[in-house]
Motif scaffolding. Structure first.
Motif, PDB file in Angstrom:
ATOM      1  N   UNK A 231       0.788  -1.218   0.000  1.00  0.00           N
ATOM      2  CA  UNK A 231       0.000   0.000   0.000  1.00  0.00           C
ATOM      3  C   UNK A 231       0.822   1.270   0.000  1.00  0.00           C
ATOM      4  N   UNK A 232       2.154   1.138  -0.025  1.00  0.00           N
ATOM      5  CA  UNK A 232       2.994   2.333   0.108  1.00  0.00           C
ATOM      6  C   UNK A 232       2.965   3.235  -1.117  1.00  0.00           C
ATOM      7  N   UNK A 233       2.443   2.738  -2.230  1.00  0.00           N
ATOM      8  CA  UNK A 233       2.408   3.562  -3.436  1.00  0.00           C
ATOM      9  C   UNK A 233       1.075   4.296  -3.621  1.00  0.00           C
ATOM     10  N   UNK A 234       0.162   4.153  -2.675  1.00  0.00           N
ATOM     11  CA  UNK A 234      -1.149   4.792  -2.812  1.00  0.00           C
ATOM     12  C   UNK A 234      -1.058   6.318  -2.768  1.00  0.00           C
ATOM     13  N   UNK A 235      -0.050   6.850  -2.104  1.00  0.00           N
ATOM     14  CA  UNK A 235       0.096   8.302  -1.993  1.00  0.00           C
ATOM     15  C   UNK A 235       1.236   8.829  -2.859  1.00  0.00           C
ATOM     16  N   UNK A 260      -3.979  -0.371 -11.181  1.00  0.00           N
ATOM     17  CA  UNK A 260      -3.413  -1.225 -10.136  1.00  0.00           C
ATOM     18  C   UNK A 260      -3.603  -0.589  -8.770  1.00  0.00           C
ATOM     19  N   UNK A 261      -3.449   0.715  -8.686  1.00  0.00           N
ATOM     20  CA  UNK A 261      -3.627   1.397  -7.406  1.00  0.00           C
ATOM     21  C   UNK A 261      -5.080   1.334  -6.946  1.00  0.00           C
ATOM     22  N   UNK A 262      -6.014   1.359  -7.885  1.00  0.00           N
ATOM     23  CA  UNK A 262      -7.428   1.216  -7.516  1.00  0.00           C
ATOM     24  C   UNK A 262      -7.686  -0.162  -6.912  1.00  0.00           C
ATOM     25  N   UNK A 263      -7.049  -1.181  -7.463  1.00  0.00           N
ATOM     26  CA  UNK A 263      -7.176  -2.525  -6.901  1.00  0.00           C
ATOM     27  C   UNK A 263      -6.598  -2.573  -5.487  1.00  0.00           C
ATOM     28  N   UNK A 264      -5.424  -1.973  -5.324  1.00  0.00           N
ATOM     29  CA  UNK A 264      -4.760  -1.983  -4.018  1.00  0.00           C
ATOM     30  C   UNK A 264      -5.620  -1.263  -2.985  1.00  0.00           C
ATOM     31  N   UNK A 265      -6.213  -0.152  -3.372  1.00  0.00           N
ATOM     32  CA  UNK A 265      -7.061   0.605  -2.454  1.00  0.00           C
ATOM     33  C   UNK A 265      -8.269  -0.226  -2.020  1.00  0.00           C
ATOM     34  N   UNK A 273     -11.227  -4.520   7.282  1.00  0.00           N
ATOM     35  CA  UNK A 273     -12.379  -5.230   7.841  1.00  0.00           C
ATOM     36  C   UNK A 273     -11.955  -6.520   8.542  1.00  0.00           C
ATOM     37  N   UNK A 274     -10.852  -7.109   8.097  1.00  0.00           N
ATOM     38  CA  UNK A 274     -10.324  -8.338   8.708  1.00  0.00           C
ATOM     39  C   UNK A 274      -9.416  -8.044   9.909  1.00  0.00           C
ATOM     40  N   UNK A 275      -9.184  -6.765  10.194  1.00  0.00           N
ATOM     41  CA  UNK A 275      -8.299  -6.398  11.284  1.00  0.00           C
ATOM     42  C   UNK A 275      -6.839  -6.598  10.945  1.00  0.00           C
ATOM     43  N   UNK A 276      -6.506  -6.512   9.654  1.00  0.00           N
ATOM     44  CA  UNK A 276      -5.136  -6.704   9.205  1.00  0.00           C
ATOM     45  C   UNK A 276      -4.686  -5.514   8.368  1.00  0.00           C
ATOM     46  N   UNK A 277      -3.364  -5.348   8.270  1.00  0.00           N
ATOM     47  CA  UNK A 277      -2.837  -4.443   7.266  1.00  0.00           C
ATOM     48  C   UNK A 277      -2.937  -5.141   5.909  1.00  0.00           C
ATOM     49  N   UNK A 278      -2.776  -4.402   4.849  1.00  0.00           N
ATOM     50  CA  UNK A 278      -2.802  -5.006   3.518  1.00  0.00           C
ATOM     51  C   UNK A 278      -1.673  -6.024   3.378  1.00  0.00           C
ATOM     52  N   UNK A 279      -0.506  -5.697   3.905  1.00  0.00           N
ATOM     53  CA  UNK A 279       0.621  -6.631   3.860  1.00  0.00           C
ATOM     54  C   UNK A 279       0.265  -7.946   4.546  1.00  0.00           C
ATOM     55  N   UNK A 280      -0.300  -7.851   5.735  1.00  0.00           N
ATOM     56  CA  UNK A 280      -0.663  -9.056   6.481  1.00  0.00           C
ATOM     57  C   UNK A 280      -1.712  -9.883   5.743  1.00  0.00           C
ATOM     58  N   UNK A 281      -2.690  -9.233   5.151  1.00  0.00           N
ATOM     59  CA  UNK A 281      -3.706  -9.978   4.412  1.00  0.00           C
ATOM     60  C   UNK A 281      -3.113 -10.635   3.177  1.00  0.00           C
ATOM     61  N   UNK A 282      -2.197  -9.944   2.500  1.00  0.00           N
ATOM     62  CA  UNK A 282      -1.584 -10.501   1.293  1.00  0.00           C
ATOM     63  C   UNK A 282      -0.808 -11.769   1.609  1.00  0.00           C
ATOM     64  N   UNK A 283      -0.122 -11.793   2.751  1.00  0.00           N
ATOM     65  CA  UNK A 283       0.613 -12.983   3.161  1.00  0.00           C
ATOM     66  C   UNK A 283      -0.339 -14.098   3.573  1.00  0.00           C
TER      67      UNK A 283
END
Length: 330
Positions: A231-235, A260-265, A273-283
């Motif tokens: 998510x670091x490229x969203x900004x 691609x950024x729209x997908x990441x967002x 909603x899962x209580x995770x960061x995007x990184x944690x959910x991706x793993x």
């Protein structure tokens, strides 16, 4: 002298590598980046110590990891000698050969000449007598598969590796390698492949299911799509990031598209909603169905190890979440 945490095995998940007796941690430490001659040794130590203190027992290298080529293995060797050698029997150390390593016709590919010579050099840099897993790093169309697999078999029989693997092989290549290695009775246990929510070639190709159905382990690299799924490229594109620095051959600023950024967002909202960061959910997503043995994570600082391990607290996905992620990433 480093002393490992006594509670290091308390929370990590360990998965059997296919039908072998070998178990790998659900998260393994990849040393592709941040362990070269341009990096600080003390930071490398803290990353390795944090990983091991939290149950990460598998450390993944290759002959040409650096920069410069060979320096990641050399640095690992120094840290083994200074701090980690008392724990060698608790560690899985893997390395690979297949891409370019030295000049001339014998410095890459899949020939017996290259693979055996490369592993000899890797063992010298690491300062150990054997690696636990030795991989052929890529298919080589210019070398008969029989020769490459015979080299892997010879390496095991010589005592220089306990198990062998392949990397970046598709389903048909994996099927042929498996046939030859099983005829030789070589302990072939794993295929290392790129895999993420945004990169699903192992599903469409069929190699993921082939590995699972044939009792062979699967380990995923680039689970965060070269950092896009942090998510670091969203900004914007940070100047010191892989995409912004211009130093990565695998990720450029043009790869960070609006689509691609729209997908990441959208994915980030599911993660929240899962209580995770995007990184944690991706793993966690890679481990969701039990068909992937381990996920290779990288780290530039020890705190990232801790954050990544938190992903293991929630690796179950509802059908609704899976469908939503599939729709976003289609």
């Amino acid at each position: 002298m480093y002393q490992a945490d006594e509670s290091r095995y308390g929370d990590m998940i360990y998965n059997r590598c296919g039908e072998s007796g070998l178990k790998l941690p659900a998260l393994s430490l990849g040393m592709w980046h941040n362990f070269g001659s341009v990096n600080h040794v003390e930071n490398m130590k803290q990353i390795l110590f944090t990983a091991f203190d939290n149950g990460i027992t598998h450390f993944d290298l290759a002959n040409n990891y650096g920069p410069v080529y060979g320096s990641a293995e050399a640095n690992m060797g120094r840290i083994l000698q200074s701090d980690l050698m008392p724990y060698r029997n608790e560690m899985i150390i893997s390395t690979k050969a297949g891409y370019d390593m030295w000049k001339g016709p014998y410095g890459d590919g899949g020939s017996k000449k290259y693979l055996i010579a490369s592993l000899d050099e890797s063992l010298k840099r690491l300062g150990i007598e054997y690696v636990d897993i030795f991989y052929h790093h890529r298919p080589d169309p210019d070398t008969p598969m029989e020769e490459t697999m015979a080299a892997l078999d010879q390496i095991v029989r010589s005592g220089k590796a306990l198990y062998v693997g392949i990397s970046n092989y598709n389903k048909e290549q994996t099927k042929e390698a498996c046939r030859i290695l099983r005829e030789q009775k070589t302990p072939f246990v794993i295929n290392q492949v790129s895999y993420s929510m945004l990169n699903r070639w192992i599903e469409t190709d069929g190699v993921k299911d082939f590995l699972y159905e044939n009792g062979i382990g699967c380990i995923a690299f680039s689970p965060l799509a070269q950092g896009i799924l942090t998510g670091k490229y969203l900004k914007g594109i940070p100047a010191d990031s892989r995409a912004g620095s211009g130093k990565s051959p695998y990720l450029h600023d043009k790869d960070i598209s609006k689509e691609k950024l729209e997908k990441v967002n959208a994915l980030q909202k599911i993660a929240a909603q899962r209580g995770q960061t995007l990184t944690q959910m991706a793993l966690a997503w890679i481990l969701r169905d039990g068909k992937v043995t381990s996920v290779l994570i990288g780290a530039s600082r020890p705190e990232q190890i801790i954050e990544n391990i938190k992903s293991l607290g929630n690796i179950k996905f509802s059908q609704e979440e899976n469908d939503w992620i599939d729709e976003i990433c289609r």
